[in-house]
Design a protein around this motif. Structure first.
Motif, PDB file in Angstrom:
ATOM      1  N   ALA A   1      12.393 -13.757   6.631  1.00 51.19           N
ATOM      2  CA  ALA A   1      11.176 -13.639   5.814  1.00 51.19           C
ATOM      3  C   ALA A   1      10.959 -12.207   5.344  1.00 51.19           C
ATOM      4  N   ILE A   2      11.188 -11.242   6.217  1.00 54.09           N
ATOM      5  CA  ILE A   2      11.028  -9.834   5.826  1.00 54.09           C
ATOM      6  C   ILE A   2      12.074  -9.460   4.776  1.00 54.09           C
ATOM      7  N   ALA A   3      13.304  -9.918   4.967  1.00 53.61           N
ATOM      8  CA  ALA A   3      14.369  -9.614   3.995  1.00 53.61           C
ATOM      9  C   ALA A   3      14.032 -10.173   2.616  1.00 53.61           C
ATOM     10  N   GLU A   4      13.465 -11.368   2.568  1.00 49.95           N
ATOM     11  CA  GLU A   4      13.071 -11.956   1.282  1.00 49.95           C
ATOM     12  C   GLU A   4      11.962 -11.131   0.632  1.00 49.95           C
ATOM     13  N   CYS A   5      11.030 -10.670   1.458  1.00 44.15           N
ATOM     14  CA  CYS A   5       9.909  -9.862   0.966  1.00 44.15           C
ATOM     15  C   CYS A   5      10.398  -8.513   0.412  1.00 44.15           C
ATOM     16  N   THR A   6      11.299  -7.865   1.130  1.00 44.30           N
ATOM     17  CA  THR A   6      11.783  -6.549   0.674  1.00 44.30           C
ATOM     18  C   THR A   6      12.773  -6.678  -0.483  1.00 44.30           C
ATOM     19  N   ARG A   7      13.519  -7.783  -0.517  1.00 40.39           N
ATOM     20  CA  ARG A   7      14.441  -8.007  -1.644  1.00 40.39           C
ATOM     21  C   ARG A   7      13.666  -8.112  -2.954  1.00 40.39           C
TER      22      ARG A   7
ATOM     23  N   GLU B   1       0.792  -1.227   0.000  1.00 40.79           N
ATOM     24  CA  GLU B   1       0.000   0.000   0.000  1.00 40.79           C
ATOM     25  C   GLU B   1       0.830   1.286   0.000  1.00 40.79           C
ATOM     26  N   GLU B   2       2.068   1.208   0.408  1.00 40.84           N
ATOM     27  CA  GLU B   2       2.895   2.408   0.543  1.00 40.84           C
ATOM     28  C   GLU B   2       4.129   2.321  -0.343  1.00 40.84           C
ATOM     29  N   LYS B   3       4.667   3.501  -0.672  1.00 36.84           N
ATOM     30  CA  LYS B   3       5.979   3.544  -1.307  1.00 36.84           C
ATOM     31  C   LYS B   3       6.993   3.634  -0.177  1.00 36.84           C
ATOM     32  N   VAL B   4       7.625   2.521   0.129  1.00 31.31           N
ATOM     33  CA  VAL B   4       8.560   2.437   1.247  1.00 31.31           C
ATOM     34  C   VAL B   4       9.976   2.624   0.719  1.00 31.31           C
ATOM     35  N   ASP B   5      10.734   3.502   1.397  1.00 32.99           N
ATOM     36  CA  ASP B   5      12.097   3.803   0.971  1.00 32.99           C
ATOM     37  C   ASP B   5      13.152   3.031   1.751  1.00 32.99           C
ATOM     38  N   LEU B   6      12.799   2.555   2.950  1.00 37.50           N
ATOM     39  CA  LEU B   6      13.737   1.802   3.779  1.00 37.50           C
ATOM     40  C   LEU B   6      12.948   0.985   4.795  1.00 37.50           C
ATOM     41  N   THR B   7      13.447  -0.203   5.082  1.00 40.33           N
ATOM     42  CA  THR B   7      12.892  -1.026   6.154  1.00 40.33           C
ATOM     43  C   THR B   7      14.001  -1.288   7.159  1.00 40.33           C
ATOM     44  N   VAL B   8      13.667  -1.152   8.436  1.00 38.76           N
ATOM     45  CA  VAL B   8      14.604  -1.428   9.528  1.00 38.76           C
ATOM     46  C   VAL B   8      13.935  -2.450  10.429  1.00 38.76           C
ATOM     47  N   MET B   9      14.670  -3.496  10.807  1.00 38.03           N
ATOM     48  CA  MET B   9      14.037  -4.549  11.602  1.00 38.03           C
ATOM     49  C   MET B   9      14.988  -5.123  12.635  1.00 38.03           C
ATOM     50  N   THR B  10      14.385  -5.663  13.662  1.00 35.32           N
ATOM     51  CA  THR B  10      15.095  -6.434  14.672  1.00 35.32           C
ATOM     52  C   THR B  10      14.124  -7.502  15.161  1.00 35.32           C
ATOM     53  N   GLY B  11      14.651  -8.563  15.696  1.00 31.26           N
ATOM     54  CA  GLY B  11      13.752  -9.611  16.159  1.00 31.26           C
ATOM     55  C   GLY B  11      14.309 -10.991  15.901  1.00 31.26           C
ATOM     56  N   PRO B  12      13.438 -11.999  15.918  1.00 33.67           N
ATOM     57  CA  PRO B  12      13.900 -13.366  15.705  1.00 33.67           C
ATOM     58  C   PRO B  12      14.408 -13.566  14.275  1.00 33.67           C
ATOM     59  N   THR B  13      15.411 -14.392  14.167  1.00 26.47           N
ATOM     60  CA  THR B  13      16.050 -14.626  12.871  1.00 26.47           C
ATOM     61  C   THR B  13      15.079 -15.092  11.789  1.00 26.47           C
TER      62      THR B  13
ATOM     63  N   ARG C   1      17.638  -2.814   6.506  1.00 27.34           N
ATOM     64  CA  ARG C   1      18.688  -2.945   7.512  1.00 27.34           C
ATOM     65  C   ARG C   1      18.156  -3.791   8.660  1.00 27.34           C
ATOM     66  N   CYS C   2      19.012  -4.673   9.171  1.00 26.49           N
ATOM     67  CA  CYS C   2      18.639  -5.451  10.343  1.00 26.49           C
ATOM     68  C   CYS C   2      19.572  -5.078  11.487  1.00 26.49           C
ATOM     69  N   ILE C   3      19.003  -4.989  12.676  1.00 26.18           N
ATOM     70  CA  ILE C   3      19.782  -4.741  13.886  1.00 26.18           C
ATOM     71  C   ILE C   3      19.866  -6.073  14.610  1.00 26.18           C
ATOM     72  N   LEU C   4      21.059  -6.664  14.616  1.00 31.39           N
ATOM     73  CA  LEU C   4      21.219  -7.988  15.206  1.00 31.39           C
ATOM     74  C   LEU C   4      21.452  -7.886  16.705  1.00 31.39           C
ATOM     75  N   ASN C   5      20.789  -8.749  17.432  1.00 29.76           N
ATOM     76  CA  ASN C   5      20.907  -8.804  18.879  1.00 29.76           C
ATOM     77  C   ASN C   5      21.566 -10.133  19.217  1.00 29.76           C
TER      78      ASN C   5
END
Length: 195
Positions: free
Chosen positions: A129-135, A112-124, A142-146
Motif C-alpha cells: 500500500a505504501i509503495a502504491e502511494c509513493t509510486r 504536507e512535506e516534500k519527501v525525497d525518499l521513503t524507507v519501509m519495513t513491515g508486513p507485506t 526502498r523496502c527492507i524485506l524480512n
C-alpha cells in the motif's frame, strides 16, 4: 574450519595467524548495503518488532544530514521501547496502533512535506500500500524485506522475491529493494507457505 566475519570481528585475530595458515572459508557480511547519503527529507516507516531492522538505517540517515520523519506502526506498550532508539535521530516521530492509521499518517506526511525518499519495513500488505502511494507521487521508495532464510548464502532459495520480473534472493541481492519494482502479491503468496 570456517571463520565467520561479523561486525564485531577483530582484524587483529586474522593478523595474528602465522604465515601459510589456511582459512577454509570466510563468510559475511551477507546481502547488499543500504546506500546512506544525504537525500533530503526521508520518511522511515516500520511496524512493531519488525521495526528493528530500520533502526540503524534511521541513525545513519540522520548522521548523513537528512531530515528524518519516523512512523512507528503497531505502536503498543510492548513496542513503545523502540521509540527511544530512534528519538535522537528523528526530526518527527508519529505512531499508530493499526495499519490503516499508519497509511493515513503516511498519506498526510507525503501531502504536507516534500519527501525525497521513503524507507519501509513491515508486513507485506502495508508495504504494498505504501509503495502504491509513493509510486503515484513519484517518490523513490526502498523496502527492507524480512524474509525466512535457512542458509543466508543463496543456496536454499526460500527468501526469493520477484523484482522487475526477475527472481532475486533477499539474503544476497537484498534485503533492500526498490519497492516500486517488488511483486508484493507474489511475495505475500510465498510467505503464506512459510508461516
Amino acid at each position: 574450519f570456517t571463520i565467520i566475519i561479523h561486525k564485531g570481528a577483530r582484524l587483529a585475530d586474522l593478523i595474528a595467524l602465522h604465515e601459510d595458515y589456511r582459512i577454509g572459508d570466510v563468510l559475511g557480511p551477507l546481502g547488499q548495503a543500504f546506500e546512506i547519503r544525504n537525500y533530503g527529507t526521508v520518511v522511515c516507516c516500520g511496524d512493531g518488532v519488525g521495526f528493528v531492522p530500520i533502526i540503524p538505517v534511521i541513525r545513519a540517515l540522520k548522521q548523513a544530514g537528512n531530515r528524518v520523519v519516523t512512523i512507528l506502526s503497531e505502536f503498543t506498550s510492548e513496542t513503545s521501547c523502540l521509540r527511544a532508539n530512534v528519538e535522537p535521530y528523528s526530526d518527527v516521530i508519529l505512531h499508530s496502533s493499526e495499519e490503516a492509521a499508519t497509511l493515513e499518517l503516511m498519506d498526510r506526511v507525503l501531502t504536507e512535506e516534500k519527501v525525497d525518499l521513503t524507507v519501509m519495513t513491515g508486513p507485506t500488505p502495508m508495504m504494498k500500500a505504501i509503495a502504491e502511494c509513493t509510486r503515484a507521487r513519484q517518490i523513490p521508495t526502498r523496502c527492507i524485506l524480512n524474509m525466512v532464510m535457512l542458509d543466508g548464502v543463496g543456496l536454499c532459495g526460500i527468501c526469493r522475491v520477484m523484482v522487475d520480473g526477475k527472481r532475486m534472493l533477499t539474503c544476497i541481492d537484498g534485503p533492500v529493494f526498490d519497492a516500486h519494482h517488488v511483486d508484493f502479491d507474489q511475495l505475500q503468496n510465498r510467505q503464506r507457505h512459510f508461516v
